[in-house]
Scaffold this motif. Structure first.
Motif, PDB file in Angstrom:
ATOM      1  N   PHE A 129      -3.795   8.137   6.627  1.00 47.25           N
ATOM      2  CA  PHE A 129      -3.337   6.811   6.122  1.00 47.25           C
ATOM      3  C   PHE A 129      -4.550   6.000   5.404  1.00 47.25           C
ATOM      4  O   PHE A 129      -5.758   6.030   5.864  1.00 47.25           O
ATOM      5  CB  PHE A 129      -3.025   6.069   7.536  1.00 47.25           C
ATOM      6  CG  PHE A 129      -1.803   6.512   8.062  1.00 47.25           C
ATOM      7  CD1 PHE A 129      -2.080   7.201   9.277  1.00 47.25           C
ATOM      8  CD2 PHE A 129      -0.732   6.077   7.852  1.00 47.25           C
ATOM      9  CE1 PHE A 129      -0.844   7.555   9.993  1.00 47.25           C
ATOM     10  CE2 PHE A 129       0.516   6.627   8.559  1.00 47.25           C
ATOM     11  CZ  PHE A 129       0.189   7.503   9.615  1.00 47.25           C
ATOM     12  N   PHE A 133      -0.933  -0.998   6.311  1.00 46.85           N
ATOM     13  CA  PHE A 133      -1.064   0.705   6.035  1.00 46.85           C
ATOM     14  C   PHE A 133      -0.271   1.166   5.022  1.00 46.85           C
ATOM     15  O   PHE A 133       0.834   0.443   4.671  1.00 46.85           O
ATOM     16  CB  PHE A 133      -0.867   1.168   7.510  1.00 46.85           C
ATOM     17  CG  PHE A 133      -1.973   1.335   8.440  1.00 46.85           C
ATOM     18  CD1 PHE A 133      -2.317  -0.175   9.046  1.00 46.85           C
ATOM     19  CD2 PHE A 133      -2.774   2.216   8.591  1.00 46.85           C
ATOM     20  CE1 PHE A 133      -3.308  -0.048   9.954  1.00 46.85           C
ATOM     21  CE2 PHE A 133      -3.778   2.317   9.507  1.00 46.85           C
ATOM     22  CZ  PHE A 133      -4.040   1.203  10.454  1.00 46.85           C
ATOM     23  N   GLY A 134      -0.617   2.172   4.392  1.00 47.80           N
ATOM     24  CA  GLY A 134       0.326   3.064   3.822  1.00 47.80           C
ATOM     25  C   GLY A 134       1.398   3.823   4.802  1.00 47.80           C
ATOM     26  O   GLY A 134       1.000   3.897   5.801  1.00 47.80           O
ATOM     27  N   THR A 135       2.032   4.760   3.975  1.00 50.09           N
ATOM     28  CA  THR A 135       3.085   5.374   4.816  1.00 50.09           C
ATOM     29  C   THR A 135       2.258   6.814   5.411  1.00 50.09           C
ATOM     30  O   THR A 135       3.227   7.486   6.046  1.00 50.09           O
ATOM     31  CB  THR A 135       4.199   5.898   3.900  1.00 50.09           C
ATOM     32  OG1 THR A 135       3.903   6.290   2.679  1.00 50.09           O
ATOM     33  CG2 THR A 135       5.127   4.707   3.921  1.00 50.09           C
ATOM     34  N   LEU A 194      -4.900  -4.965   9.064  1.00 52.44           N
ATOM     35  CA  LEU A 194      -4.857  -3.953   7.967  1.00 52.44           C
ATOM     36  C   LEU A 194      -3.373  -3.972   7.545  1.00 52.44           C
ATOM     37  O   LEU A 194      -2.603  -3.964   8.597  1.00 52.44           O
ATOM     38  CB  LEU A 194      -5.405  -2.618   8.712  1.00 52.44           C
ATOM     39  CG  LEU A 194      -6.871  -2.819   9.074  1.00 52.44           C
ATOM     40  CD1 LEU A 194      -7.125  -1.517   9.777  1.00 52.44           C
ATOM     41  CD2 LEU A 194      -7.771  -3.211   7.928  1.00 52.44           C
ATOM     42  N   LYS A 218      -4.818  10.763  11.577  1.00 55.52           N
ATOM     43  CA  LYS A 218      -3.998  10.813  12.736  1.00 55.52           C
ATOM     44  C   LYS A 218      -3.620  11.988  13.165  1.00 55.52           C
ATOM     45  O   LYS A 218      -2.586  12.620  12.477  1.00 55.52           O
ATOM     46  CB  LYS A 218      -3.111   9.618  12.760  1.00 55.52           C
ATOM     47  CG  LYS A 218      -2.276   9.278  13.953  1.00 55.52           C
ATOM     48  CD  LYS A 218      -1.253   8.381  13.757  1.00 55.52           C
ATOM     49  CE  LYS A 218      -0.451   7.816  15.111  1.00 55.52           C
ATOM     50  NZ  LYS A 218       0.413   9.076  15.642  1.00 55.52           N
ATOM     51  N   LEU A 236      -9.919   1.229   3.880  1.00 51.96           N
ATOM     52  CA  LEU A 236     -10.148   2.067   5.020  1.00 51.96           C
ATOM     53  C   LEU A 236      -9.448   3.541   4.912  1.00 51.96           C
ATOM     54  O   LEU A 236      -8.166   3.302   4.497  1.00 51.96           O
ATOM     55  CB  LEU A 236     -10.018   1.557   6.328  1.00 51.96           C
ATOM     56  CG  LEU A 236     -10.863   0.275   6.628  1.00 51.96           C
ATOM     57  CD1 LEU A 236      -9.982  -0.740   6.272  1.00 51.96           C
ATOM     58  CD2 LEU A 236     -11.261   0.228   7.910  1.00 51.96           C
ATOM     59  N   PHE A 271     -10.796   6.148  12.588  1.00 47.44           N
ATOM     60  CA  PHE A 271     -11.434   5.891  11.556  1.00 47.44           C
ATOM     61  C   PHE A 271     -12.132   7.000  10.878  1.00 47.44           C
ATOM     62  O   PHE A 271     -13.064   7.536  11.523  1.00 47.44           O
ATOM     63  CB  PHE A 271     -12.345   4.772  11.828  1.00 47.44           C
ATOM     64  CG  PHE A 271     -13.042   4.132  10.701  1.00 47.44           C
ATOM     65  CD1 PHE A 271     -14.461   4.636  10.706  1.00 47.44           C
ATOM     66  CD2 PHE A 271     -12.821   3.688   9.683  1.00 47.44           C
ATOM     67  CE1 PHE A 271     -15.523   4.230   9.627  1.00 47.44           C
ATOM     68  CE2 PHE A 271     -13.480   3.271   8.430  1.00 47.44           C
ATOM     69  CZ  PHE A 271     -15.027   3.513   8.539  1.00 47.44           C
ATOM     70  N   TYR A 313      -7.893   6.386   7.622  1.00 49.36           N
ATOM     71  CA  TYR A 313      -7.620   6.853   8.963  1.00 49.36           C
ATOM     72  C   TYR A 313      -6.974   8.306   8.861  1.00 49.36           C
ATOM     73  O   TYR A 313      -6.003   8.640   8.208  1.00 49.36           O
ATOM     74  CB  TYR A 313      -6.782   5.794   9.780  1.00 49.36           C
ATOM     75  CG  TYR A 313      -7.487   4.530  10.210  1.00 49.36           C
ATOM     76  CD1 TYR A 313      -7.574   3.657   9.298  1.00 49.36           C
ATOM     77  CD2 TYR A 313      -8.181   4.489  11.231  1.00 49.36           C
ATOM     78  CE1 TYR A 313      -8.251   2.275   9.669  1.00 49.36           C
ATOM     79  CE2 TYR A 313      -8.762   3.384  11.655  1.00 49.36           C
ATOM     80  CZ  TYR A 313      -8.871   2.274  10.755  1.00 49.36           C
ATOM     81  OH  TYR A 313      -9.438   1.120  11.146  1.00 49.36           O
ATOM     82  N   VAL A 368       0.933  -1.088   0.030  1.00 52.41           N
ATOM     83  CA  VAL A 368       0.061   0.287   0.061  1.00 52.41           C
ATOM     84  C   VAL A 368       0.906   1.278  -0.142  1.00 52.41           C
ATOM     85  O   VAL A 368       1.601   1.490   0.872  1.00 52.41           O
ATOM     86  CB  VAL A 368      -0.794   0.027   1.171  1.00 52.41           C
ATOM     87  CG1 VAL A 368      -1.661   1.075   1.243  1.00 52.41           C
ATOM     88  CG2 VAL A 368      -1.734  -1.191   1.214  1.00 52.41           C
ATOM     89  N   PRO A 380      -4.712   6.272  15.381  1.00 54.16           N
ATOM     90  CA  PRO A 380      -5.533   6.655  14.173  1.00 54.16           C
ATOM     91  C   PRO A 380      -6.899   6.613  14.451  1.00 54.16           C
ATOM     92  O   PRO A 380      -7.457   5.755  15.040  1.00 54.16           O
ATOM     93  CB  PRO A 380      -5.090   5.385  13.329  1.00 54.16           C
ATOM     94  CG  PRO A 380      -3.830   4.783  13.778  1.00 54.16           C
ATOM     95  CD  PRO A 380      -3.943   5.186  15.235  1.00 54.16           C
TER      96      PRO A 380
END
Lengths: 112, 113
Positions: B89, B103-105, B101, B38, B34, B46, B36, B4, B44
């Motif tokens: 994210f 996650f991306g960066t 999940l 932060k 999804l 939602f 998120y 991702v 995080p």
């Protein structure tokens, strides 16, 4: 609004010591997760837990890690012998029938 | 492991305009996505999700678009507000269910008043 809580907010420990991180899930959620985020890196999955057993774990989750739900409310992550590289933010998350995961505020673990 | 990806580490948008955050994925098994938000020193939060059977989902100011053939999703925030300044994210799982999940960066969004 229901929320996930985590204690402590910050834990400082010496290398080789055991730590227990605690989470109180949202009350009607049955699926529990631990994630971590090392400073400057992605949020990474550690382990998922359902029906009192581990559903899935990542390769990070080695024999030094364990999870349990000791009293039907708390969900804990234990690191048996901490290493410097375990320093990170640890997030508990929970989910229920609608699948989206809700995260706690995190515990910052600092290993010295 | 770059399953991702969020290729823009930061984005600045004028208050009141549209913010568009992008996310690409490589794993064709991903089925549920999804977003998120932060803030520093918080977990995080939602925002919105979409399953692969849909191409759009809206919730108030937030809309998520999914293009499965391009393996791309985007989050639109309109109008953008100063409180939207945070790191965003995207995350994905292989099944529409209670699954881990990936996650991306993250993309740091700054709303300029």
């Amino acid at each position: 609004e229901p929320e996930v809580t985590q204690t402590p907010s910050h834990q400082v420990t010496q290398m080789g010591q055991e730590v227990i991180l605690r989470c109180v899930p949202i009350s009607n959620h049955l699926y529990f997760y631990w994630y971590r985020q090392i400073l400057g890196q992605k949020v990474e999955f550690l382990v998922s837990f359902y029906n009192n057993e581990i559903s899935e774990k990542s390769e990070i989750f080695d024999d030094q890690f364990s999870v349990e739900r000791p009293d039907g409310s708390n969900f804990t992550l234990k690191i048996r012998s901490t290493k410097l590289e375990d320093s990170a933010m640890y997030f508990c998350a929970t989910s229920g029938s609608t699948y989206e995961q809700y995260f706690g505020p995190g515990t910052r673990l600092t290993v010295t | 492991d770059q399953q991702v990806k969020q290729n823009s580490p930061s984005l600045s948008v004028q208050e009141g305009r549209i913010s568009i955050l992008n996310c690409d994925y490589t794993n064709s098994m991903f089925d549920y996505f999804l977003w998120y938000k932060k803030y520093p020193a918080e977990g995080p939060t939602f925002l919105i999700s979409i399953s692969s059977i849909k191409d759009k989902n809206e919730d108030g100011r937030f809309t998520v678009f999914l293009n499965k053939s391009a393996k791309h999703l985007s989050l639109h925030i309109v109008p953008s507000q100063p409180g939207d300044s945070a790191v965003y994210f995207c995350a994905a799982s292989v099944r529409f269910g209670n699954e881990k999940l990936t996650f991306g960066t993250g993309t740091r969004l700054t709303i300029i008043p």
